[in-house]
Design an enzyme around this catalytic site. Structure first.
Site, PDB file in Angstrom:
ATOM      1  N   SER A 193       0.860  -1.185   0.000  1.00 43.39           N
ATOM      2  CA  SER A 193       0.000   0.000   0.000  1.00 43.39           C
ATOM      3  C   SER A 193       0.894   1.232   0.000  1.00 43.39           C
ATOM      4  O   SER A 193       2.059   1.159   0.407  1.00 43.39           O
ATOM      5  CB  SER A 193      -0.902  -0.001   1.237  1.00 43.39           C
ATOM      6  OG  SER A 193      -1.497   1.261   1.453  1.00 43.39           O
ATOM      7  N   TYR A 206      -2.090  -0.874  10.467  1.00 44.41           N
ATOM      8  CA  TYR A 206      -2.085  -1.254   9.047  1.00 44.41           C
ATOM      9  C   TYR A 206      -0.804  -0.786   8.369  1.00 44.41           C
ATOM     10  O   TYR A 206      -0.136  -1.552   7.665  1.00 44.41           O
ATOM     11  CB  TYR A 206      -3.306  -0.647   8.356  1.00 44.41           C
ATOM     12  CG  TYR A 206      -3.407  -0.964   6.887  1.00 44.41           C
ATOM     13  CD1 TYR A 206      -3.826  -2.222   6.455  1.00 44.41           C
ATOM     14  CD2 TYR A 206      -3.104  -0.009   5.926  1.00 44.41           C
ATOM     15  CE1 TYR A 206      -3.927  -2.515   5.102  1.00 44.41           C
ATOM     16  CE2 TYR A 206      -3.199  -0.290   4.571  1.00 44.41           C
ATOM     17  CZ  TYR A 206      -3.610  -1.539   4.167  1.00 44.41           C
ATOM     18  OH  TYR A 206      -3.708  -1.824   2.825  1.00 44.41           O
TER      19      TYR A 206
END
Length: 326
Positions: A193, A206
């Site tokens: 990401s 995350y």
């Protein structure tokens, strides 16, 4: 020539000088990059013709980007292995794939996998290799997210996210790596990401897991470069999937909402096509995002003080919005 005419010529002359300077400075950089890009496109087309019959293992294949990746590689003639926790959803994806008009077409294989159960992964790989005896392309896509600030996130939640997003992919990669080394070929793709490149408020768990994945991919890439094994790390921005809907809160309960940023994110189908190109071109590291995320990435590395100030402002904004909603 009149003075007025000379004045009219001056801007043109200045622009010519500017173009010459820019051309002199940029050409040594731009030309090699253009040649590399052309070579990558040529190689991509060459390897695309070699895709039919390749074995592709995709984790998190029951929905979202994983499902889109399954469609892309199945249409390319690959032998696709679908892995995720929800077997019923995997069977749905398999049924959708079989309905496609594809030639050659290899029936997809469904194998349940829980990345949180690290001890079960070696046995899972044994089942994978029993099907086709090899995996040509491993796509580590499975993962979960969290929507909470650091102070309100239980350590158990931090641990769960790290196990699923990082250690699960690490364990699967390590279990499959010996077979790739033995064959002298393979491609491992990590779906990370942009938050593995820079961190934002209320995404600490995350982002930490994706930073870890990025570091692991970079180290692995160097170690297997001389073994004809390629490693790619893909860092997308927001994608229109159920990631936020299935995310956890700080206490571990279901977040159960689709964020506005997620709803406005890129199409998972388009991203899947870009990932296919990344693998075909053997690109080691790519960012696929909007301009805003790319600016944030460069700010983080080129002007960190400004980046930190912007993130602090964003944290206050998110905190105030959360207070109003409760």
């Amino acid at each position: 020539m009149k003075v007025q005419d000379m004045d009219k010529c001056a801007p043109s002359s200045d622009w010519n000088v500017l173009y010459w300077v820019l051309g002199t400075v940029l050409m040594p950089v731009a030309l090699p990059l253009a040649i590399i890009n052309i070579w990558q496109r040529f190689q991509a087309q060459k390897f695309r013709n070699q895709l039919p019959g390749k074995v592709v293992l995709i984790t998190g294949a029951s929905s979202g980007l994983g499902e889109s990746l399954a469609h892309v590689f199945y249409r390319a003639g690959c032998r696709v292995i679908l892995a995720a926790r929800r077997t019923q959803e995997l069977e749905r994806v398999k049924k959708d794939l079989l309905a496609l008009d594809v030639d050659p077409a290899y029936p997809p294989t469904v194998l349940p996998l829980d990345l949180a159960e690290l001890n079960s992964i070696p046995e899972f790989v044994t089942r994978v290799l029993a099907v086709y005896n090899q995996v040509d392309i491993l796509i580590n896509n499975g993962g979960i997210s969290v929507r909470a600030d650091v102070a309100s996130t239980a350590v158990d939640v931090d641990l769960k996210v790290m196990v699923v997003n990082y250690f699960g992919s690490v364990a699967l990669t390590k279990a499959l790596l010996p077979s790739m080394v033995k064959r002298g070929s393979g491609h491992i793709c990590f779906i990370s990401s942009v938050q593995g490149k820079f961190a934002i408020p209320q995404r600490a768990a995350y982002s930490a897991s994706k930073h870890a994945m990025q570091a692991f991919a970079d180290s692995l890439r160097a170690e297997v470069a001389n073994k004809n094994i390629n490693v790619s790390c893909v860092s997308p921005g927001y994608i229109r999937t159920q990631l936020s809907l299935n995310a956890l809160t700080g206490s571990g309960s279901s977040y159960g909402k689709v964020d506005e940023t997620t709803a406005k994110g890129m199409s998972p189908d388009k991203l899947a096509e870009r990932i296919l190109q990344c693998i075909l071109r053997k690109e080691p590291d790519i960012i696929v995002s909007d301009v805003q995320a790319k600016i944030a990435y460069y700010l983080r590395h080129l002007c960190p003080s400004l980046y930190f100030w912007i993130m602090a402002k964003r944290a206050v904004k998110l905190e105030n919005a959360e207070k109003k909603s409760t």
